[in-house]
Enzyme design. Sequence first.
Site, short mmCIF file in Angstrom:
data_model
loop_
_atom_site.label_atom_id
_atom_site.label_comp_id
_atom_site.label_asym_id
_atom_site.label_seq_id
_atom_site.Cartn_x
_atom_site.Cartn_y
_atom_site.Cartn_z
N SER A 23 0.85 -0.98 -0.13
CA SER A 23 -0.11 -0.04 0.04
C SER A 23 0.71 1.23 0.02
CB SER A 23 -0.90 0.04 1.12
OG SER A 23 -1.50 -1.15 1.32
N1 SAH Z 1 -0.37 -5.15 3.93
C1 SAH Z 1 0.13 -5.31 2.82
C2 SAH Z 1 -0.65 -4.88 1.43
C3 SAH Z 1 -0.85 -6.22 0.61
S1 SAH Z 1 -2.27 -5.95 -0.46
C4 SAH Z 1 1.48 -4.77 2.83
O1 SAH Z 1 1.92 -4.21 3.61
O2 SAH Z 1 2.29 -5.28 1.86
C5 SAH Z 1 -3.50 -6.84 0.10
C6 SAH Z 1 -3.17 -8.46 0.14
O3 SAH Z 1 -4.35 -9.11 0.92
C7 SAH Z 1 -2.93 -9.18 -0.78
O4 SAH Z 1 -1.62 -9.80 -0.50
C8 SAH Z 1 -3.95 -10.25 -0.97
O5 SAH Z 1 -3.15 -11.38 -1.44
C9 SAH Z 1 -4.54 -10.36 0.31
N2 SAH Z 1 -5.68 -11.09 0.75
C10 SAH Z 1 -6.94 -10.77 -0.17
N3 SAH Z 1 -7.74 -11.58 0.25
C11 SAH Z 1 -7.32 -12.08 1.30
C12 SAH Z 1 -8.38 -12.86 2.08
N4 SAH Z 1 -9.44 -13.21 2.14
N5 SAH Z 1 -7.57 -13.37 3.33
C13 SAH Z 1 -5.95 -13.14 3.34
N6 SAH Z 1 -5.31 -12.18 2.67
C14 SAH Z 1 -6.03 -11.79 1.52
#
Ligand code: SAH
Length: 200
Positions: free
Chosen positions: A52
């Site tokens: 993000s």
């Molecule tokens: N917090 C992260 C941002 C990642 S983007 C960082 O600091 O890098 C959001 C993430 O949520 C993605 O990697 C995606 O694969 C994950 N995601 C989507 N649906 C999900 C679910 N149901 N359970 C766990 N993770 C999920």
Amino acid sequence: MVKDQIANRGVQDEATLKAMRTVPRHLFVPESQRSRAYDDGPLPIGYGQTISQPYIVGYMTAAIDPGPGSKVLEIGAGSGYQAAVLAEIVDKVYTIEIVEELAKQAKGRLRELGYDNVQVKQGDGYYGWKEHAPFDAIVVTAAAEFVPPPLIEQLKPGGIMIIPVGSPFMVQTLMLVEKKGGQTKTKSLFPVRFVPFTRE
Ligand code: SAH
């Protein structure tokens, strides 16, 4: 990054600013993105996912009012960056990532950097992490169409959740959910764009 993009835009929580000055964001992005690690935007981390925008990480961290004794659940570990920022402030962080390879990478990276107060697991975050509930706060970093009821259940009374809600691939609304005396109070914050919350 912290001064221009986060503090100057109104994030004032000192613990959050300090944590974001400390965590080496360039070690959470692919090598090809390293020169852009402190830029003002999200970056690709593979598997169609993103780390993000720094401002959003700062805003969401400050919004849950993190403190030294807190236990926080994150849904969507991605690169592990948001988890590391939280781990600088709170006692324990539990984070769930649905993409197996990302979960593996985040786990290895956090271990190497010495974040031994973070636990990463692969799975569908819709169900939360019952064994470690209840949580003082929950941070959801993927856009859900609605707030998953199991997550509300796993929030402590007085607990707070921040979650982007809306249709995938459209603009969503960042929402603050507070659990108070058996009731939940929801507040819309501002429009955001997150990758979709997927299901197993
Ligand atoms: N917090 C992260 C941002 C990642 S983007 C960082 O600091 O890098 C959001 C993430 O949520 C993605 O990697 C995606 O694969 C994950 N995601 C989507 N649906 C999900 C679910 N149901 N359970 C766990 N993770 C999920």
